[in-house]
Enzyme design. Structure first.
Site, PDB file in Angstrom:
ATOM      1  N   CYS A   1      31.582  32.975  36.314  1.00 48.92           N
ATOM      2  CA  CYS A   1      31.693  33.446  34.923  1.00 48.92           C
ATOM      3  C   CYS A   1      30.637  32.880  33.996  1.00 48.92           C
ATOM      4  CB  CYS A   1      33.015  33.054  34.268  1.00 48.92           C
ATOM      5  SG  CYS A   1      34.360  32.756  35.321  1.00 48.92           S
TER       6      CYS A   1
ATOM      7  N   HIS B   1      41.048  37.426  37.464  1.00 52.18           N
ATOM      8  CA  HIS B   1      40.045  38.452  37.724  1.00 52.18           C
ATOM      9  C   HIS B   1      39.895  38.656  39.232  1.00 52.18           C
ATOM     10  CE1 HIS B   1      38.142  37.331  33.644  1.00 52.18           C
ATOM     11  NE2 HIS B   1      38.467  38.601  33.541  1.00 52.18           N
TER      12      HIS B   1
END
Ligand code: CIR
Length: 261
Positions: free
Chosen positions: A256, A169
């Site tokens: 996250c 990501h």
């Protein structure tokens, strides 16, 4: 006109307890299977750290159907005045948004959704004041980024597609610490979009530390990355160190594990 969202303070975080099924989570890391007891302890320490930064915690129950559901950041993007439900790419993660959506419908009247064929994951979205950098990763496609940008613009924010490579990501390799200071790793170090920031560059042997989060007065960062810690502290930030080994085994970074707003 864009919004003025400098010096953003967070008041809340959404987290989700790790499922026992996380041992079957998606991974490219070759670090072994997570130890669930240690993961639960690390999760608890993480939540305690958010509380010590002044946040009220909204905790969702674990969901055994979704091994990666502890990585709640990927399911939504939140500000004080806007919620966007994402559309994660892996089939095994798509259903994670269901519970997040019903929670956010209760607390956020201004809610939008990304629809297939668009995909985007919260880990690919970096907010810097009124701008959102959108990582064009393997998980986020052009339709997802375009839909996301349209919603941002309706809410007087800006979306900026950001090229990237060799990272899961965008936020695997970049974190914004406030005060115009940005933490960067890999190809993002030389990305012209980040040239106007004060750059903190993370070395290859400590790449995992590029994912850290500024929460009010502190920077939460993973334990065990002394060079990154030293450079962030020398730049004037107070750090809180957290064990993240079990989440790292599933390619999960520190950001996250929560949705801050
Ligand atoms: C996945 O591959 O989707 C999970 N195992 C890890 C997600 C990590 N999320 C993030 O970096 N925002």
């Amino acid at each position: 006109m864009l919004k003025n969202v400098k010096n953003r303070m967070f008041t809340h975080a959404i987290v989700r307890q790790p499922a026992l099924s996380m041992i079957k989570g998606i991974t490219t890391a070759d670090l072994g299977i997570p130890d669930i007891n240690l993961a639960q302890q690390q999760y608890k320490d993480y939540v305690d750290a958010l509380r010590s930064c002044g946040l009220e915690i909204i905790q969702l129950e674990s969901d055994e159907e979704y091994p990666d559901s502890v990585f709640v950041e990927d399911t939504a993007v939140l500000t004080a005045d806007m919620a966007i439900i994402t559309n994660p790419k892996p089939e095994s993660r798509k259903g994670e948004i269901r519970e997040i959506e019903s929670l956010l419908r209760d607390i956020h009247p201004n809610l939008s959704k990304i629809n297939s064929p668009g995909t985007i994951e919260g880990g690919d979205v970096l907010q810097v004041e009124d701008r959102f950098y959108i990582g064009m990763s393997e998980r986020t496609n052009a339709s997802g980024a375009d839909q996301f940008t349209e919603i941002l613009e309706e809410n007087s924010y800006q979306g900026i597609k950001t090229p990237m490579e060799n990272l899961l990501h965008l936020k695997t390799g970049v974190s914004y610490l406030g005060e115009n200071t940005i933490v960067l790793y890999g190809s993002l170090v030389d990305e012209p979009l980040f040239d106007s920031f004060n750059k903190i560059v993370i070395q290859k042997d400590e790449a995992y530390a590029a994912n850290c989060i500024r929460v009010n007065d502190y920077v939460l960062m993973p334990k065990g990355y002394p060079k990154a810690q030293s450079i962030i502290e020398k730049a004037g930030f107070l750090t809180i160190l957290l064990g993240m080994s079990e989440f790292r085994k599933l390619d999960g970074g520190l950001s996250c594990l929560s949705l801050r707003f």
